[in-house]
Design a protein around this motif. Structure first.
Motif, PDB file in Angstrom:
ATOM      1  N   ASP A 242       0.702  -1.084  -0.072  1.00 20.05           N
ATOM      2  CA  ASP A 242       0.043  -0.052  -0.018  1.00 20.05           C
ATOM      3  C   ASP A 242       0.855   1.305   0.027  1.00 20.05           C
ATOM      4  O   ASP A 242       1.952   1.185  -0.136  1.00 20.05           O
ATOM      5  N   ASP A 243       0.368   2.513  -0.140  1.00 15.89           N
ATOM      6  CA  ASP A 243       0.983   3.685  -0.285  1.00 15.89           C
ATOM      7  C   ASP A 243       1.338   4.212   1.126  1.00 15.89           C
ATOM      8  O   ASP A 243       1.943   5.633   0.920  1.00 15.89           O
ATOM      9  N   ALA A 244       0.897   3.914   1.895  1.00 15.71           N
ATOM     10  CA  ALA A 244       0.958   4.644   3.493  1.00 15.71           C
ATOM     11  C   ALA A 244       2.509   4.920   3.598  1.00 15.71           C
ATOM     12  O   ALA A 244       2.710   6.165   4.038  1.00 15.71           O
ATOM     13  N   ARG A 245       3.446   4.097   3.687  1.00 13.97           N
ATOM     14  CA  ARG A 245       4.958   4.274   3.734  1.00 13.97           C
ATOM     15  C   ARG A 245       5.335   5.179   2.700  1.00 13.97           C
ATOM     16  O   ARG A 245       6.072   6.252   2.857  1.00 13.97           O
ATOM     17  N   LEU A 246       4.814   4.927   1.400  1.00 13.55           N
ATOM     18  CA  LEU A 246       5.192   5.868   0.287  1.00 13.55           C
ATOM     19  C   LEU A 246       4.961   7.391   0.668  1.00 13.55           C
ATOM     20  O   LEU A 246       5.797   8.374   0.342  1.00 13.55           O
ATOM     21  N   ARG A 247       3.754   7.384   1.096  1.00 10.23           N
ATOM     22  CA  ARG A 247       3.247   9.046   1.429  1.00 10.23           C
ATOM     23  C   ARG A 247       4.096   9.465   2.465  1.00 10.23           C
ATOM     24  O   ARG A 247       4.534  10.736   2.555  1.00 10.23           O
ATOM     25  N   LEU A 248       4.762   8.578   3.405  1.00 12.00           N
ATOM     26  CA  LEU A 248       5.363   9.252   4.730  1.00 12.00           C
ATOM     27  C   LEU A 248       6.760   9.666   4.059  1.00 12.00           C
ATOM     28  O   LEU A 248       7.389  10.644   4.456  1.00 12.00           O
ATOM     29  N   ILE A 249       7.326   8.895   3.264  1.00 11.79           N
ATOM     30  CA  ILE A 249       8.504   8.983   2.531  1.00 11.79           C
ATOM     31  C   ILE A 249       8.761  10.332   1.794  1.00 11.79           C
ATOM     32  O   ILE A 249       9.302  11.213   1.981  1.00 11.79           O
ATOM     33  N   LEU A 250       7.527  10.747   1.046  1.00 12.09           N
ATOM     34  CA  LEU A 250       7.421  11.943   0.325  1.00 12.09           C
ATOM     35  C   LEU A 250       7.649  13.175   1.114  1.00 12.09           C
ATOM     36  O   LEU A 250       7.994  13.997   0.875  1.00 12.09           O
ATOM     37  N   LEU A 253      10.847  13.654   2.741  1.00 10.44           N
ATOM     38  CA  LEU A 253      11.629  14.026   1.797  1.00 10.44           C
ATOM     39  C   LEU A 253      11.332  15.479   1.571  1.00 10.44           C
ATOM     40  O   LEU A 253      12.428  16.478   1.681  1.00 10.44           O
ATOM     41  N   PHE A 254      10.053  16.241   1.278  1.00 16.13           N
ATOM     42  CA  PHE A 254       9.987  17.628   0.927  1.00 16.13           C
ATOM     43  C   PHE A 254      10.188  18.472   2.373  1.00 16.13           C
ATOM     44  O   PHE A 254      10.514  19.497   2.502  1.00 16.13           O
ATOM     45  N   LYS A 256      12.698  17.690   4.700  1.00 10.11           N
ATOM     46  CA  LYS A 256      13.889  17.630   4.929  1.00 10.11           C
ATOM     47  C   LYS A 256      15.030  18.225   3.891  1.00 10.11           C
ATOM     48  O   LYS A 256      16.099  18.468   4.174  1.00 10.11           O
ATOM     49  N   VAL A 257      14.507  17.991   2.608  1.00  7.27           N
ATOM     50  CA  VAL A 257      15.208  18.609   1.567  1.00  7.27           C
ATOM     51  C   VAL A 257      14.874  19.760   1.159  1.00  7.27           C
ATOM     52  O   VAL A 257      13.716  19.950   0.679  1.00  7.27           O
ATOM     53  N   PRO A 258      15.737  20.747   1.134  1.00  6.60           N
ATOM     54  CA  PRO A 258      15.145  22.425   0.862  1.00  6.60           C
ATOM     55  C   PRO A 258      14.625  22.577  -0.410  1.00  6.60           C
ATOM     56  O   PRO A 258      13.732  23.055  -0.692  1.00  6.60           O
ATOM     57  N   ASP A 259      15.254  22.099  -1.445  1.00  2.20           N
ATOM     58  CA  ASP A 259      14.942  22.059  -2.983  1.00  2.20           C
ATOM     59  C   ASP A 259      14.897  20.611  -3.659  1.00  2.20           C
ATOM     60  O   ASP A 259      16.356  20.469  -4.274  1.00  2.20           O
ATOM     61  N   VAL A 260      13.945  20.197  -3.583  1.00  2.00           N
ATOM     62  CA  VAL A 260      13.969  18.730  -4.349  1.00  2.00           C
ATOM     63  C   VAL A 260      14.380  18.827  -5.805  1.00  2.00           C
ATOM     64  O   VAL A 260      14.905  17.795  -6.263  1.00  2.00           O
ATOM     65  N   SER A 261      14.144  19.951  -6.420  1.00  2.00           N
ATOM     66  CA  SER A 261      14.329  20.076  -7.667  1.00  2.00           C
ATOM     67  C   SER A 261      15.788  20.090  -7.915  1.00  2.00           C
ATOM     68  O   SER A 261      16.288  19.589  -9.139  1.00  2.00           O
ATOM     69  N   ARG A 262      16.573  20.330  -7.120  1.00  2.00           N
ATOM     70  CA  ARG A 262      18.233  20.146  -7.090  1.00  2.00           C
ATOM     71  C   ARG A 262      18.860  19.115  -6.421  1.00  2.00           C
ATOM     72  O   ARG A 262      20.050  18.701  -6.130  1.00  2.00           O
ATOM     73  N   MET A 263      18.008  18.127  -6.086  1.00  2.00           N
ATOM     74  CA  MET A 263      18.283  16.961  -5.265  1.00  2.00           C
ATOM     75  C   MET A 263      18.944  16.075  -6.174  1.00  2.00           C
ATOM     76  O   MET A 263      18.646  15.643  -7.637  1.00  2.00           O
ATOM     77  N   ARG A 264      20.094  15.323  -6.131  1.00  2.00           N
ATOM     78  CA  ARG A 264      20.753  14.165  -6.677  1.00  2.00           C
ATOM     79  C   ARG A 264      20.799  13.030  -5.870  1.00  2.00           C
ATOM     80  O   ARG A 264      21.450  13.104  -4.810  1.00  2.00           O
ATOM     81  N   ALA A 265      20.032  12.202  -6.004  1.00  2.00           N
ATOM     82  CA  ALA A 265      19.846  11.289  -4.876  1.00  2.00           C
ATOM     83  C   ALA A 265      19.810   9.782  -5.237  1.00  2.00           C
ATOM     84  O   ALA A 265      19.409   9.410  -6.665  1.00  2.00           O
ATOM     85  N   LEU A 266      20.257   8.683  -4.455  1.00  2.00           N
ATOM     86  CA  LEU A 266      20.064   7.389  -4.661  1.00  2.00           C
ATOM     87  C   LEU A 266      19.088   6.912  -3.701  1.00  2.00           C
ATOM     88  O   LEU A 266      19.103   7.054  -2.373  1.00  2.00           O
ATOM     89  N   GLY A 267      18.250   5.991  -3.934  1.00  2.00           N
ATOM     90  CA  GLY A 267      17.415   5.466  -2.836  1.00  2.00           C
ATOM     91  C   GLY A 267      17.508   3.596  -3.064  1.00  2.00           C
ATOM     92  O   GLY A 267      17.662   3.243  -4.237  1.00  2.00           O
ATOM     93  N   PHE A 268      17.855   3.311  -1.906  1.00  2.00           N
ATOM     94  CA  PHE A 268      18.318   1.809  -1.804  1.00  2.00           C
ATOM     95  C   PHE A 268      17.221   1.025  -1.405  1.00  2.00           C
ATOM     96  O   PHE A 268      16.622   1.002  -0.269  1.00  2.00           O
ATOM     97  N   CYS A 269      16.895   0.012  -2.252  1.00  2.00           N
ATOM     98  CA  CYS A 269      15.492  -0.910  -2.136  1.00  2.00           C
ATOM     99  C   CYS A 269      16.038  -2.192  -1.647  1.00  2.00           C
ATOM    100  O   CYS A 269      17.056  -2.432  -1.730  1.00  2.00           O
TER     101      CYS A 269
END
Length: 584
Positions: A242-250, A253-254, A256-269
């Motif tokens: 389900d998307d509950a955890r996904l909503r928390l992650i987003l 993210l918004f 803690k990260v000041p400008d997501v458009s300038r983010m260069r990220a890796l996500g380990f799954c």
């Protein structure tokens, strides 16, 4: 027949490579080990991002100049071993640059086979497919193994046992393994030179990090635990169900990260399915994302990396693809989206974003923490990051991590902190294999230091370990043969720890510090009774009975009790012990 070598020796604009001061210090330590101590098997432990491969290349380039045994040989025969093709290609380029020789070296990987077999950069998988009888054991004068923490695996061990180089160099950021296996046996149980993550951060050699441990409301405690870990299929189903955890992650993210458009990220799954799920959901949320896995061809992976560097992508989701061998200094955000117990993997993933880069002030790390299975160990990864013992980590956790390098922060939300504290209490070693893992992590120490570091009771230790000398022998800290009385005395110590008569304890404490056993003829009847009580507990009755004088002689002969001077300066007596300290 393997494929011909691809043209990896395209025109290179050579320039001088000069080591940084910290790299030069490590090179000098290697030189001292070899020339002053005649040690030609050395392990270098250096944090991800500090240039281990550059140091290895510079070390190799100076061999014929600085070391008499290689005099007259401009480029000694070399075998460089790694487990990924990308690492081998990057390493080959680094050596060519250091040597200013564009045609140096050949690859043994993915079907490519060397023609000359002089300077070979080989994957361990390709080595495993070779017949050792076709390659002389002394074929290579120099063997360098990258990511040496993998060397405990059979695929590495087979060749390390077989090869007989004049020089062996191991490189790793994390010599400690979560399975308790040691790699130090290849190097006489020592590390030649170290630059740990904490030191590198303190010296400003890596980018500061801001770590956030966030409770994600998932309950992993009821999931299956097999072969020392979660079942990835169950984790994947839970995280994509389900998307509950996904909503928390987003949301986080918004926040803690000041400008997501300038983010260069890796996500380990946790799985390929999980990576694709995350990429799709991020795209839906307006964040440019892609999922990469081993099924994608190399061109697609390289293009995605370039898009991330240019800012056309904000995040790449992967499983284990980028744990090692990835150099993207622009990465400024890491999402840890799966439970990671392994200290090695945790530091590797963190290290992907710690390289310095213009305009990058810090690395933001979001780690999503659920209710763990009772066998999961949170402390391993934090202790690898922070250093210190289990008990020291507990104190730092309770004090909210007051001792961090400048610019770094480590924050756990209230629920996550409680989960980790509870996990610490529940995960005291309950098996002998766990004791070995803990001891391997701590390194050489005394028994009291070991007990203090773990917060472990003496009786519990002996119940699990059998004896301290046996544990040291299994770790390679002792090379002597077992004493005939060792196991018997080890079993006895656990019962002796329950003695609680103050007068009896005081008597034993005074007498057992003496260098020789007591002369029974000069002992009072009370003293003889006290000795008889102790020796019966040690040696038993019936067929096991040993006469008192012989029992005392054997007890002292085995040096069961030693003085504090035999141990480290920080050695403390065990809280429930009446000797100081036990050796067996």
């Amino acid at each position: 027949m393997g494929r011909e070598q691809s043209d990896t020796s395209a025109t290179i604009a050579f320039f001088d490579i000069h080591p940084y001061a910290y790299q030069q210090e490590i090179l000098e330590r290697l030189q001292a080990e070899r020339l002053l101590h005649d040690r030609w098997r050395n392990l270098v432990v250096a944090a991800t991002g500090t240039g281990k491969t550059v140091m290895a290349a510079l070390d190799y380039a100076r061999l014929s100049r600085d070391f008499p045994k290689f005099a007259g040989t401009a480029s000694p025969r070399l075998l460089f071993v790694a487990h990924r093709k990308e690492i081998l290609q990057q390493s080959l380029s680094t050596f060519r640059m250091a040597l200013k020789q564009g045609d140096f070296g050949e690859l043994l990987v993915d079907g490519q086979r060397p023609q000359q077999w002089q300077h070979v950069f080989a994957s361990v998988q390709s080595l495993a497919s070779l017949d050792p009888n076709q390659l002389a054991a002394d074929r290579f004068a120099v063997v360098i193994v990258d990511e040496f923490h993998h060397a405990a695996a059979d695929s590495y061990r087979h060749w390390l046992d077989y090869l007989q180089p004049q020089l062996l160099l191991g490189l790793t950021a994390t010599p400690e393994r979560s399975d308790g296996e040691t790699i130090l046996n290849w190097f006489d149980n020592r590390i030649a030179a170290e630059l740990r993550l904490w030191t590198a951060l303190d010296q400003g050699l890596l980018c500061p990090f801001h770590y956030f441990g966030i409770h994600d409301s998932t309950d992993l405690s009821r999931l299956q635990w097999r072969r020392g870990g979660y079942v990835s299929e169950e984790l994947s189903a839970l995280y994509t169900g389900d998307d509950a955890r996904l909503r928390l992650i987003l949301k986080e993210l918004f926040d803690k990260v000041p400008d997501v458009s300038r983010m260069r990220a890796l996500g380990f799954c946790v799985s390929v399915e999980h990576a694709h799920y995350m990429a799709h959901k991020f795209q839906t949320a307006g964040i440019s994302a892609i999922a990469l896995d081993g099924n994608r061809d190399r061109h697609t992976r390289q293009e995605a990396i370039q898009q991330l560097r240019r800012g056309e992508l904000q995040i790449i989701f992967a499983v284990d693809l980028f744990n090692e061998g990835l150099d993207i200094p622009e990465i400024n955000t890491i999402l840890l989206l799966r439970p990671t117990e392994s200290a090695t993997v945790f530091l590797q993933q963190l290290g992907r974003g710690l390289r310095l880069h213009p305009g990058k002030d810090c690395l933001t790390v979001l780690d999503f923490i659920g209710q763990a299975h009772r066998q999961f160990r949170y402390d391993w990864r934090y202790r690898a990051l922070l250093g210190g013992s289990r008990q020291q980590f507990k104190e730092q956790l309770e004090q909210e991590f007051p001792f961090l390098p400048a610019g770094c922060s480590l924050q756990l939300d209230r629920v996550a902190q409680g989960i980790i504290l509870d996990n610490l209490k529940q995960s005291l070693p309950s098996r002998r294999s766990q004791l070995l893992q803990e001891a391997a992590r701590l390194g050489r120490c005394s028994l009291p230091e070991f007990l203090t570091a773990l917060g472990l009771e003496l009786a519990d230790f002996y119940r699990l370990a059998g004896s301290w000398t046996r544990l040291q022998r299994d770790l390679g800290w002792r090379r002597d043969s077992p004493h005939p009385d060792e196991d018997r005395l080890g079993r006895a110590i656990a019962s002796l720890s329950h003695i609680d008569d103050p007068q009896r304890l005081q008597f034993y404490q005074q007498q057992l510090s003496q260098p020789t056993p007591p002369d029974l003829q000069h002992c009072s009847s009370r003293e003889q009774r006290l000795w008889q009580m102790l020796m019966v507990q040690v040696w038993g009755t019936g067929k096991q009975y040993v006469a008192l004088s012989e029992a005392l002689s054997r007890f002292w002969a085995f040096h069961v009790f030693g003085q504090r001077s035999r141990f480290g300066k920080n050695c403390k007596p065990c809280s429930n012990s009446w000797w100081n300290p036990p050796i067996i």
